[in-house]
Design a protein around this motif. Sequence first.
Motif, PDB file in Angstrom:
ATOM      1  N   LYS A  40       0.829  -1.220   0.000  1.00 50.94           N
ATOM      2  CA  LYS A  40       0.000   0.000   0.000  1.00 50.94           C
ATOM      3  C   LYS A  40       0.861   1.266   0.000  1.00 50.94           C
ATOM      4  O   LYS A  40       0.689   2.146  -0.842  1.00 50.94           O
ATOM      5  CB  LYS A  40      -0.944   0.015   1.222  1.00 50.94           C
ATOM      6  CG  LYS A  40      -1.858  -1.191   1.314  1.00 50.94           C
ATOM      7  CD  LYS A  40      -2.704  -1.165   2.562  1.00 50.94           C
ATOM      8  CE  LYS A  40      -1.916  -1.231   3.860  1.00 50.94           C
ATOM      9  NZ  LYS A  40      -1.154  -2.485   4.076  1.00 50.94           N
ATOM     10  N   SER A  41       1.771   1.344   0.968  1.00 50.67           N
ATOM     11  CA  SER A  41       2.605   2.553   1.063  1.00 50.67           C
ATOM     12  C   SER A  41       3.481   2.700  -0.173  1.00 50.67           C
ATOM     13  O   SER A  41       3.686   3.815  -0.668  1.00 50.67           O
ATOM     14  CB  SER A  41       3.477   2.501   2.323  1.00 50.67           C
ATOM     15  OG  SER A  41       2.661   2.457   3.470  1.00 50.67           O
ATOM     16  N   THR A  42       3.999   1.579  -0.674  1.00 57.34           N
ATOM     17  CA  THR A  42       4.836   1.645  -1.874  1.00 57.34           C
ATOM     18  C   THR A  42       4.021   2.187  -3.047  1.00 57.34           C
ATOM     19  O   THR A  42       4.498   3.051  -3.794  1.00 57.34           O
ATOM     20  CB  THR A  42       5.394   0.237  -2.224  1.00 57.34           C
ATOM     21  OG1 THR A  42       6.085  -0.255  -1.080  1.00 57.34           O
ATOM     22  CG2 THR A  42       6.331   0.297  -3.412  1.00 57.34           C
ATOM     23  N   LEU A 151      -3.739   9.685   1.670  1.00 59.77           N
ATOM     24  CA  LEU A 151      -3.451   9.656   3.107  1.00 59.77           C
ATOM     25  C   LEU A 151      -3.134   8.224   3.534  1.00 59.77           C
ATOM     26  O   LEU A 151      -3.974   7.334   3.423  1.00 59.77           O
ATOM     27  CB  LEU A 151      -4.662  10.186   3.894  1.00 59.77           C
ATOM     28  CG  LEU A 151      -5.206  11.556   3.474  1.00 59.77           C
ATOM     29  CD1 LEU A 151      -6.533  11.856   4.179  1.00 59.77           C
ATOM     30  CD2 LEU A 151      -4.189  12.663   3.775  1.00 59.77           C
ATOM     31  N   ASP A 152      -1.907   8.012   4.008  1.00 62.68           N
ATOM     32  CA  ASP A 152      -1.486   6.670   4.420  1.00 62.68           C
ATOM     33  C   ASP A 152      -1.741   6.532   5.924  1.00 62.68           C
ATOM     34  O   ASP A 152      -1.070   7.156   6.731  1.00 62.68           O
ATOM     35  CB  ASP A 152       0.000   6.472   4.097  1.00 62.68           C
ATOM     36  CG  ASP A 152       0.412   5.001   4.102  1.00 62.68           C
ATOM     37  OD1 ASP A 152      -0.457   4.126   4.318  1.00 62.68           O
ATOM     38  OD2 ASP A 152       1.605   4.732   3.898  1.00 62.68           O
ATOM     39  N   GLU A 153      -2.715   5.740   6.262  1.00 58.94           N
ATOM     40  CA  GLU A 153      -3.109   5.483   7.649  1.00 58.94           C
ATOM     41  C   GLU A 153      -3.307   6.773   8.454  1.00 58.94           C
ATOM     42  O   GLU A 153      -2.682   6.967   9.493  1.00 58.94           O
ATOM     43  CB  GLU A 153      -2.082   4.572   8.324  1.00 58.94           C
ATOM     44  CG  GLU A 153      -1.942   3.245   7.596  1.00 58.94           C
ATOM     45  CD  GLU A 153      -1.128   2.213   8.366  1.00 58.94           C
ATOM     46  OE1 GLU A 153      -1.278   2.165   9.587  1.00 58.94           O
ATOM     47  OE2 GLU A 153      -0.366   1.485   7.719  1.00 58.94           O
ATOM     48  N   PRO A 154      -4.207   7.652   7.981  1.00 60.23           N
ATOM     49  CA  PRO A 154      -4.376   8.934   8.663  1.00 60.23           C
ATOM     50  C   PRO A 154      -4.948   8.834  10.074  1.00 60.23           C
ATOM     51  O   PRO A 154      -4.714   9.715  10.884  1.00 60.23           O
ATOM     52  CB  PRO A 154      -5.345   9.698   7.746  1.00 60.23           C
ATOM     53  CG  PRO A 154      -6.102   8.643   7.025  1.00 60.23           C
ATOM     54  CD  PRO A 154      -5.115   7.528   6.828  1.00 60.23           C
TER      55      PRO A 154
HETATM   56 MG   LIG Z   1       2.260   1.027   4.853  1.00 61.22          MG
END
Ligand SMILES: [Mg+2]
Length: 252
Positions: A40-42, A151-154
């Motif tokens: 996901k983050s990548t 937004l990554d894990e806001p």
């Molecule tokens: Mg991640």
Amino acid sequence: MIQVEALTKRYGTTTAVDGLSFSALPGTVTGFLGPNGAGKSTTMRLIVGLERPTSGTATVDGHRYADLHAPLHSVGVMLDARSVHPGRTAYRHLLAHARTHGISKARVREVIEMTGLESVARRRAGTFSLGMGQRLGIATALLGDPQTLILDEPVNGLDPDGVLWVRRLVRDLAAEGRTVLLSSHLMHELALCADRVVIIGKGRLLADAPVQEIVDRSAGGSLEEAYLELTAGSVEYRGRAADGNSASGGSR
Ligand SMILES: [Mg+2]
Ligand SMILES: Nc1ncnc2c1ncn2[C@@H]1O[C@H](COP(=O)(O)OP(=O)(O)OP(=O)(O)O)[C@@H](O)[C@H]1O
């Protein structure tokens, strides 16, 4: 609109993202789900040009992020709230970003108010709690009043009041016609705030559908059950319960 097409990213022998295609549409909150290490983050870093794809493309409103003239106005990003310089105050951090785009001090004050950071705006970011840092990350993403938010894990680390606030914020942003892509591991929260979900496992697409459709397709009748069913074969890091049984996947 965010468009990811046949996106692949390899790090040595690790394939972090594997031929992934999906879209996040305007006026929609798209939840981005998947087990730890799913990519996901990548994928988000690839969308905003912080990584180069091995192959495939990622565009925002038809443009590669690197080609945007004023990225803060187009795409608001919160990938790692800890990336703020610890010696800078929240206000100075936001002002520094604002100056790169000719954004006014009034807007800086506005996002500070929107994120509830008024009382700590003059404190160094290095002294912030997890949730305060998340709020500052969200404030930074909102600064340029962008059409697209990534937004990554806001909600990670936010108190219940903060979780509710993010839910309302992303709903409001989508209602204004903006594109919102947000990752989270909190299924209950995503069921409440997302219109669609994109679920990935080991870098590959597992599901891409409206939340209700995913829930209806599952035997369990909740997003969490549906998620566990869909990702059962893609979990790389599975803990064990104290009695030696798998902590999930059939022995719940
Ligand atoms: Mg991640
Ligand atoms: N810079 C890097 N170098 C090598 N491998 C990397 C790098 N960044 C990510 N990876 C690997 O890519 C895979 C996907 O990681 P990623 O951070 O995108 O997962 P994620 O879905 O965001 O997971 P989480 O839910 O834990 O945040 C993992 O195997 C990770 O170890």
